[in-house]
Design a protein around this motif. Structure first.
Motif, PDB file in Angstrom:
ATOM      1  N   GLY A  13       0.807  -1.213   0.000  1.00  0.00           N
ATOM      2  CA  GLY A  13       0.000   0.000   0.000  1.00  0.00           C
ATOM      3  C   GLY A  13       0.839   1.260   0.000  1.00  0.00           C
ATOM      4  N   ALA A  14       1.991   1.193   0.680  1.00  0.00           N
ATOM      5  CA  ALA A  14       2.858   2.368   0.778  1.00  0.00           C
ATOM      6  C   ALA A  14       3.546   2.692  -0.544  1.00  0.00           C
ATOM      7  CB  ALA A  14       3.904   2.148   1.874  1.00  0.00           C
ATOM      8  N   ILE A  15       3.943   1.678  -1.277  1.00  0.00           N
ATOM      9  CA  ILE A  15       4.746   1.905  -2.480  1.00  0.00           C
ATOM     10  C   ILE A  15       3.923   1.930  -3.756  1.00  0.00           C
ATOM     11  CG2 ILE A  15       6.731   0.811  -1.362  1.00  0.00           C
ATOM     12  CD1 ILE A  15       6.333  -1.629  -3.123  1.00  0.00           C
ATOM     13  N   VAL A  16       2.641   1.641  -3.674  1.00  0.00           N
ATOM     14  CA  VAL A  16       1.806   1.574  -4.873  1.00  0.00           C
ATOM     15  C   VAL A  16       1.851   2.909  -5.607  1.00  0.00           C
ATOM     16  CG1 VAL A  16      -0.329   2.284  -3.705  1.00  0.00           C
ATOM     17  CG2 VAL A  16      -0.446   0.880  -5.779  1.00  0.00           C
ATOM     18  N   GLY A  17       2.007   2.835  -6.917  1.00  0.00           N
ATOM     19  CA  GLY A  17       2.063   4.027  -7.737  1.00  0.00           C
ATOM     20  C   GLY A  17       3.456   4.587  -7.911  1.00  0.00           C
ATOM     21  N   SER A  18       4.375   4.200  -7.034  1.00  0.00           N
ATOM     22  CA  SER A  18       5.756   4.681  -7.127  1.00  0.00           C
ATOM     23  C   SER A  18       6.716   3.590  -7.578  1.00  0.00           C
ATOM     24  CB  SER A  18       6.219   5.236  -5.772  1.00  0.00           C
ATOM     25  OG  SER A  18       5.415   6.318  -5.374  1.00  0.00           O
ATOM     26  N   VAL A  19       6.257   2.348  -7.537  1.00  0.00           N
ATOM     27  CA  VAL A  19       7.032   1.190  -7.984  1.00  0.00           C
ATOM     28  C   VAL A  19       6.176   0.427  -8.986  1.00  0.00           C
ATOM     29  CG1 VAL A  19       7.957  -1.046  -7.265  1.00  0.00           C
ATOM     30  CG2 VAL A  19       8.453   0.987  -5.914  1.00  0.00           C
ATOM     31  N   VAL A  20       6.787  -0.085 -10.013  1.00  0.00           N
ATOM     32  CA  VAL A  20       6.045  -0.772 -11.077  1.00  0.00           C
ATOM     33  C   VAL A  20       5.524  -2.125 -10.597  1.00  0.00           C
ATOM     34  CG1 VAL A  20       6.189  -1.743 -13.408  1.00  0.00           C
ATOM     35  CG2 VAL A  20       7.458   0.334 -12.830  1.00  0.00           C
ATOM     36  N   ALA A  21       4.233  -2.380 -10.844  1.00  0.00           N
ATOM     37  CA  ALA A  21       3.694  -3.727 -10.657  1.00  0.00           C
ATOM     38  C   ALA A  21       4.065  -4.499 -11.921  1.00  0.00           C
ATOM     39  CB  ALA A  21       2.186  -3.688 -10.460  1.00  0.00           C
ATOM     40  N   THR A  22       5.200  -5.183 -11.889  1.00  0.00           N
ATOM     41  CA  THR A  22       5.803  -5.748 -13.094  1.00  0.00           C
ATOM     42  C   THR A  22       5.021  -6.942 -13.644  1.00  0.00           C
ATOM     43  OG1 THR A  22       7.248  -7.078 -11.678  1.00  0.00           O
ATOM     44  CG2 THR A  22       8.116  -4.978 -12.490  1.00  0.00           C
ATOM     45  N   PRO A  23       5.176  -7.226 -14.938  1.00  0.00           N
ATOM     46  CA  PRO A  23       4.461  -8.361 -15.540  1.00  0.00           C
ATOM     47  C   PRO A  23       4.874  -9.696 -14.923  1.00  0.00           C
ATOM     48  CG  PRO A  23       5.369  -6.901 -17.225  1.00  0.00           C
ATOM     49  CD  PRO A  23       5.953  -6.469 -15.922  1.00  0.00           C
ATOM     50  N   PHE A  24       3.938 -10.623 -14.906  1.00  0.00           N
ATOM     51  CA  PHE A  24       4.181 -11.998 -14.455  1.00  0.00           C
ATOM     52  C   PHE A  24       3.566 -12.895 -15.513  1.00  0.00           C
ATOM     53  CE2 PHE A  24       3.036 -15.552 -11.330  1.00  0.00           C
ATOM     54  CZ  PHE A  24       4.306 -16.092 -11.372  1.00  0.00           C
ATOM     55  N   LEU A  25       4.421 -13.443 -16.403  1.00  0.00           N
ATOM     56  CA  LEU A  25       3.936 -14.088 -17.614  1.00  0.00           C
ATOM     57  C   LEU A  25       4.474 -15.503 -17.774  1.00  0.00           C
ATOM     58  CD1 LEU A  25       4.522 -11.053 -20.035  1.00  0.00           C
ATOM     59  CD2 LEU A  25       2.393 -11.671 -18.854  1.00  0.00           C
ATOM     60  N   ARG A  26       3.667 -16.345 -18.387  1.00  0.00           N
ATOM     61  CA  ARG A  26       4.084 -17.711 -18.689  1.00  0.00           C
ATOM     62  C   ARG A  26       4.951 -17.717 -19.934  1.00  0.00           C
ATOM     63  NH1 ARG A  26       2.541 -22.044 -21.916  1.00  0.00           N
ATOM     64  NH2 ARG A  26       2.805 -24.108 -20.959  1.00  0.00           N
ATOM     65  N   SER A  27       6.032 -18.489 -19.893  1.00  0.00           N
ATOM     66  CA  SER A  27       6.897 -18.648 -21.062  1.00  0.00           C
ATOM     67  C   SER A  27       6.663 -20.021 -21.678  1.00  0.00           C
ATOM     68  CB  SER A  27       8.371 -18.506 -20.678  1.00  0.00           C
ATOM     69  OG  SER A  27       9.193 -18.854 -21.775  1.00  0.00           O
ATOM     70  N   GLN A  28       6.076 -20.032 -22.855  1.00  0.00           N
ATOM     71  CA  GLN A  28       5.800 -21.292 -23.528  1.00  0.00           C
ATOM     72  C   GLN A  28       7.090 -22.014 -23.901  1.00  0.00           C
ATOM     73  OE1 GLN A  28       2.902 -20.991 -26.665  1.00  0.00           O
ATOM     74  NE2 GLN A  28       3.635 -22.832 -27.714  1.00  0.00           N
TER      75      GLN A  28
END
Length: 407
Positions: A13-28
């Protein structure tokens, strides 16, 4: 434990908006390569290209007004340095960063670019830490620890919070370990959210500080490693008990495994990983049986790598895959012989990068010569075709890197 799921959620909650919520993706493709279902957390997409922003910002936000006015000091081989420097500048806090003298130039310059005062001291992180603590005491600066701090650990735990919120079915997390801040925070959050999840740590064979601490053995350290971001000789006093309680196993990887992982991530996923950042995937390449058939979340924790180092890694990766080879060919020292060999190589679709023609420094008979070719090829099978074509034309060849390894 002092770090809890609630404190990780508070950090989020403290860092939201100031740090990227980075992608989390499956690699085929990487899933097919490893036999596991591979999901990658792209922390190299943070502004400073590493997860360290999370813990650094959470710690900076906890400073009192007086501490902010005096400023902060951090010790880091690069990523924590950039994170503290960047967010301190954004928050209007003065920052001094102490870095080991071996730190890659790209990390030093990027840290300076964020407005911090950079001090290079010591041949290792531990030596730099001693110098940094002394300097912090001398100037009255607040020390922002790279891993052994509750706010930092909680901030790093937000990586797992994002991963398991995005995909609650993840069965294993693979996390690189330096001092243990990332894995301690992630394990705290992950095990609270899913008690059945396995958290696997990864260290380099040259710097197995956490593994040896858990086993009660004395580690032997290498002089250096490509994964300098996790080349820590002593785990944190706060992180060690968390890792002991929540982490299932710590696997070791060699620098060669990490090089291979960097090249594969670059070529297949089109993403750039530094040595420490690729350590998690390197563990999957080295220990595939440990992960086969499981749904695995891998943290690509950083992407700050010196371009010169990256260039060398790519070249070595091409050699390993048979796409860049050195062939020694014996030929008669007669006009037209070299042209005949190069024509044969061209007909076999081999692209010549370098040619070294040798008459004097050889054990071959007089009127003979040897030529070393550096060739671009499509892979091991193509190299075999090239050598077969040379043999059919009457020229014997030797793969130099293979013979050198044999010796």
């Amino acid at each position: 434990m002092s770090v809890t799921l609630d404190s990780v959620r508070e950090a989020a909650g403290a860092i939201v908006g100031s740090v990227v919520a980075t992608p989390f993706l499956r690699s085929q493709t990487l899933s097919a390569v490893t036999g596991a279902e591979v999901w990658i957390k792209y922390e190299n997409e943070q502004f400073t290209a590493a997860f360290k922003e999370r813990g650094a910002l959470n710690r900076l936000l906890s400073l009192t007004r007086e501490e902010r006015s005096r400023g902060v000091l951090a010790v880091s081989a690069g990523n924590h340095a950039q994170a503290v420097a960047y967010h301190a500048k954004r928050l209007g806090i003065g920052a001094v960063i102490v870095m080991p003298r071996f730190t890659p130039h790209v990390k030093v310059e990027r840290t300076r670019a964020h407005g911090a005062e950079v001090v290079l001291a010591g041949e290792s992180f531990d030596a730099a830490k001693v110098a940094g603590l002394a300097l912090a005491a001398e100037r009255g600066l607040t020390f922002v620890h790279p891993y052994d701090d509750e706010k930092v650990i909680a901030g790093q735990g937000t990586v797992a919070l994002e991963m398991l919120t995005a995909n609650p079915s993840i069965e294993m997390l693979v996390v690189p370990i330096g001092g243990g801040g990332l894995i301690a925070g992630m394990a705290t959050a992950a095990k609270a959210m899913n008690p059945d999840i396995e958290v696997i740590g990864v260290e380099t064979a040259g710097f197995p500080a956490m593994k040896c601490a858990l086993e009660g053995t004395t580690p032997k350290f290498a002089r250096s490693t490509i994964a300098e971001g996790i080349a820590v000789k002593e785990p944190g006093a706060l992180t060690l008990p968390i890792v002991r309680s929540l982490v299932s196993e710590i696997l070791l990887v060699e620098d060669g495994d990490i090089e291979q992982a960097i090249v594969m991530l670059l070529e297949i996923e089109k993403t750039l990983a530094e040595g420490a950042g690729a350590a998690g995937f390197a563990a999957m390449l080295r220990h595939p049986e440990r992960f086969r058939g499981r749904r695995v979340g891998v943290v690509l924790c950083g992407g700050n790598i010196d371009p010169l180092v990256l260039s060398e890694i790519i070249q070595r990766g091409l050699v390993r895959s048979g796409r860049l080879v050195r062939l020694r060919v014996e030929l008669p020292d007669l006009p037209g012989a070299l042209a005949d060999v190069t024509r044969c190589l061209a007909d076999a679709n081999a692209n010549i990068e370098e040619v070294h023609h040798q008459r004097a420094f050889t054990s071959l008979p007089v009127l003979s010569a040897e030529v070393e070719f550096v060739l671009q090829a499509r892979g091991a099978s193509h190299v075999a075709e090239i050598r077969a074509a040379l043999a059919q034309a009457g020229y014997e060849s030797e793969l130099l890197h293979e013979s050198e390894r044999a010796r």
